[in-house]
Motif scaffolding. Structure first.
Motif, mmCIF file in Angstrom:
data_model
loop_
_atom_site.group_PDB
_atom_site.id
_atom_site.type_symbol
_atom_site.label_atom_id
_atom_site.label_comp_id
_atom_site.label_asym_id
_atom_site.label_seq_id
_atom_site.Cartn_x
_atom_site.Cartn_y
_atom_site.Cartn_z
ATOM 1 N N ASN A 122 -7.456 3.204 -3.313
ATOM 2 C CA ASN A 122 -8.089 2.273 -2.355
ATOM 3 C C ASN A 122 -8.614 0.997 -3.015
ATOM 4 O O ASN A 122 -9.375 0.250 -2.408
ATOM 5 C CB ASN A 122 -9.235 2.949 -1.598
ATOM 6 C CG ASN A 122 -8.806 4.231 -0.919
ATOM 7 O OD1 ASN A 122 -7.627 4.403 -0.590
ATOM 8 N ND2 ASN A 122 -9.736 5.146 -0.715
ATOM 9 N N VAL A 175 -2.826 4.927 -2.402
ATOM 10 C CA VAL A 175 -3.388 5.691 -1.286
ATOM 11 C C VAL A 175 -3.900 7.039 -1.782
ATOM 12 O O VAL A 175 -3.269 7.685 -2.630
ATOM 13 C CB VAL A 175 -2.323 5.906 -0.188
ATOM 14 C CG1 VAL A 175 -2.856 6.808 0.919
ATOM 15 C CG2 VAL A 175 -1.879 4.578 0.393
ATOM 16 N N GLN A 176 -5.034 7.448 -1.254
ATOM 17 C CA GLN A 176 -5.559 8.788 -1.528
ATOM 18 C C GLN A 176 -5.001 9.723 -0.466
ATOM 19 O O GLN A 176 -5.395 9.663 0.697
ATOM 20 C CB GLN A 176 -7.085 8.793 -1.468
ATOM 21 C CG GLN A 176 -7.725 10.124 -1.834
ATOM 22 C CD GLN A 176 -7.716 10.381 -3.333
ATOM 23 O OE1 GLN A 176 -8.186 9.579 -4.109
ATOM 24 N NE2 GLN A 176 -7.159 11.512 -3.728
ATOM 25 N N TYR A 224 -4.044 6.007 4.812
ATOM 26 C CA TYR A 224 -3.684 4.588 4.739
ATOM 27 C C TYR A 224 -4.838 3.699 5.212
ATOM 28 O O TYR A 224 -5.033 2.600 4.689
ATOM 29 C CB TYR A 224 -2.455 4.308 5.600
ATOM 30 C CG TYR A 224 -1.152 4.732 4.966
ATOM 31 C CD1 TYR A 224 -0.707 4.149 3.784
ATOM 32 C CD2 TYR A 224 -0.357 5.709 5.560
ATOM 33 C CE1 TYR A 224 0.501 4.523 3.209
ATOM 34 C CE2 TYR A 224 0.850 6.092 4.997
ATOM 35 C CZ TYR A 224 1.280 5.495 3.825
ATOM 36 O OH TYR A 224 2.472 5.880 3.252
ATOM 37 N N GLY A 262 -9.622 -1.237 1.764
ATOM 38 C CA GLY A 262 -9.886 -1.783 0.438
ATOM 39 C C GLY A 262 -9.362 -3.193 0.256
ATOM 40 O O GLY A 262 -9.766 -3.901 -0.670
ATOM 41 N N ALA A 307 -8.037 3.959 4.830
ATOM 42 C CA ALA A 307 -9.006 3.706 3.762
ATOM 43 C C ALA A 307 -8.428 2.748 2.723
ATOM 44 O O ALA A 307 -9.138 1.869 2.213
ATOM 45 C CB ALA A 307 -9.413 5.016 3.105
ATOM 46 N N ALA A 308 -7.147 2.911 2.398
ATOM 47 C CA ALA A 308 -6.520 2.017 1.414
ATOM 48 C C ALA A 308 -6.431 0.593 1.955
ATOM 49 O O ALA A 308 -6.666 -0.380 1.234
ATOM 50 C CB ALA A 308 -5.132 2.539 1.058
ATOM 51 N N VAL A 336 0.866 -1.178 0.000
ATOM 52 C CA VAL A 336 0.000 0.000 0.000
ATOM 53 C C VAL A 336 0.904 1.230 0.000
ATOM 54 O O VAL A 336 1.783 1.351 0.862
ATOM 55 C CB VAL A 336 -0.914 0.009 1.235
ATOM 56 C CG1 VAL A 336 -1.790 1.252 1.257
ATOM 57 C CG2 VAL A 336 -1.763 -1.260 1.280
#
Length: 384
Positions: free
Chosen positions: A46, A97-98, A102, A108, A104-105, A31
Motif C-alpha cells: 500500500n 497489494v496486501q 485493492y 495509498g 487499501a492499495a 497497482v
C-alpha cells in the motif's frame, strides 16, 4: 535633512517570480499483486514506490533466484510492459497489494498528486461495488479523486481468455457494464488472446503521448495476440460503438504490431481520451497559474485586468502550440468595472456588490478544441 543625490541612479534587484507549477501528464501508477514476504520484493504494501529501471522493479516487487535471474511476479510483469512503451511514461509508480485489498492499495496513492492514470496489474475481475473490490475499486478510486480535483483516468481490460463465439461482444458488454463511468474516468481495452497486461501496456502507451494527441491507431509494445483470436471487422465496429477499445493489428500498417482500434472513454457520453486529458491539463495549468493571485489581486479594474492577462498568458501558449484552436475569456466583474459608474445599471451594480462582499470572482473560459481526424469517408468514383 536633505537627501544626497549620489549615486544618482539607484538600482534594486527584484528576484524573478517563482515558476508556475505544471503537472506532468504522463505519470502512471500500477497497482498489483506479489507473493507475501520476501518473494514479493522489498516494497511495503500500500506504499507507492517510484520505478525508474527494471532493477528497481525487480528489487521492489520480485525476487531473484540463486543464479540472479528475476522470479517475475504479476506486478513486476506489468511494470516491465509499462517501461517497454516508446517513449515511456514520464514517471511510473508501483504499489504492492496486501492480499486482494485493492481499495487499501489505491488509497495509498491519494497523496501522490502527480498521478494521472492508474491500472491494476493483469486484473480482469470486475469485483463488487460495495465494498469496492477488483476493477470496481479502480473505478471508485479514479472517480473519487477526480471529483476532488485530482483528475485521473483508470485503465481496465476485458478478460483476454473470454471465448471467441458469435455472442462475444454481447458477453463482454454484459460483464463489463458496471465499469462504465458516468463521469468519463475509465478506459476499457479488449485484446482477445493477448499474452500480457494490455490495460497497463495501453495506459503507458497513452501516457507517452502529449494530452492532445489522439490515441487512435497508436502503437502498443510488448503484447501480442494470436491471429485466430484477433477481431473480425464486425467485432471491431461493435466494440468501438459500445466505447470498448479493440486492440487490432491493421493490415494497412506495415509489419505486425498492435494498435488502439478507437479512442473513446468507457462512459455514458461520447467522450474521447485526448479531449478529457487536454481539459484536465488545462484545468491544472489554470489553477496553478492563478493561485498566486488569490489574496493579492483586488476586485478593481487593474486587479481584474491582471487576472485576465494571467489567463491569456496560460491559454495563449497552448493556442500557439496548436493544443487548442482558440479561446475566449469572460470576467463579468471586469466588464462592469469597465463601464463608467454613472452608466452602470442596477444589475451591474449588484454584480459588483456581490463580488466584493463575497470576495468571489467568476471567470469563464471557452476553449475551442480542434480534434484529430478519426475517420475518413472516401468516395471513389470510377469513370470510363
Amino acid at each position: 535633512m536633505a537627501v544626497a543625490a549620489y549615486p544618482y541612479v539607484e538600482v534594486k534587484v527584484v528576484p524573478p517570480p517563482p515558476p508556475v507549477v505544471q503537472r506532468a501528464p504522463g505519470v502512471v501508477a500500477v497497482v498489483g499483486k506479489t507473493p507475501d514476504g520476501d518473494g514479493g520484493g522489498t516494497a511495503t504494501p500500500n506504499h507507492p514506490e517510484r520505478v525508474d529501471t527494471l532493477d528497481d522493479a525487480a528489487t521492489l516487487f520480485a525476487q531473484r533466484d540463486g543464479d540472479g535471474a528475476v522470479v517475475a511476479t504479476t506486478l513486476y510483469k506489468s511494470l516491465v510492459l509499462a517501461m517497454l512503451q516508446d517513449p515511456r511514461p514520464s514517471k511510473i509508480y508501483g504499489v504492492r497489494v496486501q492480499g486482494d485489498d485493492y481499495a487499501a492499495a489505491l488509497a495509498g496513492l491519494e497523496a501522490a498528486d502527480d498521478v494521472t492514470m492508474v491500472s491494476l496489474a493483469n486484473e480482469v475481475d470486475v469485483g463488487t461495488a460495495d465494498p469496492p473490490t477488483g476493477l470496481l475499486a479502480l473505478k471508485a478510486h479514479v472517480e473519487t479523486m477526480s471529483a476532488g480535483g485530482q483528475r485521473q483516468i483508470g485503465f481496465a481490460m476485458v478478460d483476454p481468455a473470454t471465448a471467441k463465439n458469435t455472442t462475444y461482444v454481447a458477453d463482454v458488454l454484459a460483464t463489463s457494464e458496471p465499469l462504465k463511468s458516468s463521469t468519463n474516468r475509465m478506459v476499457l481495452l479488449a485484446a482477445r488472446g493477448a499474452n500480457g497486461d494490455i490495460a497497463t501496456a495501453g495506459m503507458a502507451a497513452v501516457a507517452s503521448l502529449p494530452p492532445h494527441y489522439s490515441v487512435v491507431l497508436k502503437k502498443i509494445n510488448g503484447v501480442t495476440m494470436p491471429i485466430p483470436q484477433q477481431y473480425a471487422p464486425g467485432e471491431i465496429a461493435k466494440l468501438a460503438e459500445a466505447k470498448v477499445i479493440p486492440i487490432i493489428d491493421p493490415a494497412l500498417i506495415a509489419g505486425e504490431s498492435l494498435h488502439f482500434g478507437d479512442g473513446y472513454l468507457f462512459g455514458a457520453d461520447n467522450q474521447w481520451i485526448d479531449l478529457v486529458r487536454t481539459l484536465d491539463d488545462i484545468e491544472f495549468r489554470l489553477r496553478a497559474g492563478l493561485i498566486g493571485l488569490v489574496g493579492d489581486a483586488r476586485i478593481t479594474k487593474p486587479g481584474m485586468t491582471l487576472l485576465r492577462t494571467q489567463v491569456d498568458g496560460i491559454l495563449g501558449v497552448l493556442q500557439r502550440a496548436a493544443v487548442i484552436d482558440d479561446y475566449l475569456i469572460s470576467i463579468p466583474v471586469l466588464d462592469v468595472l469597465s463601464i463608467p459608474e454613472p452608466a452602470r445599471t442596477a444589475t451591474d451594480s449588484a454584480i459588483l456588490k456581490t463580488a466584493r462582499e463575497n470576495r468571489t470572482v467568476d471567470l469563464v473560459t471557452t476553449i475551442f478544441y480542434g480534434p484529430a481526424v478519426s475517420k475518413l469517408v472516401l468516395t471513389l468514383v470510377a469513370k470510363f
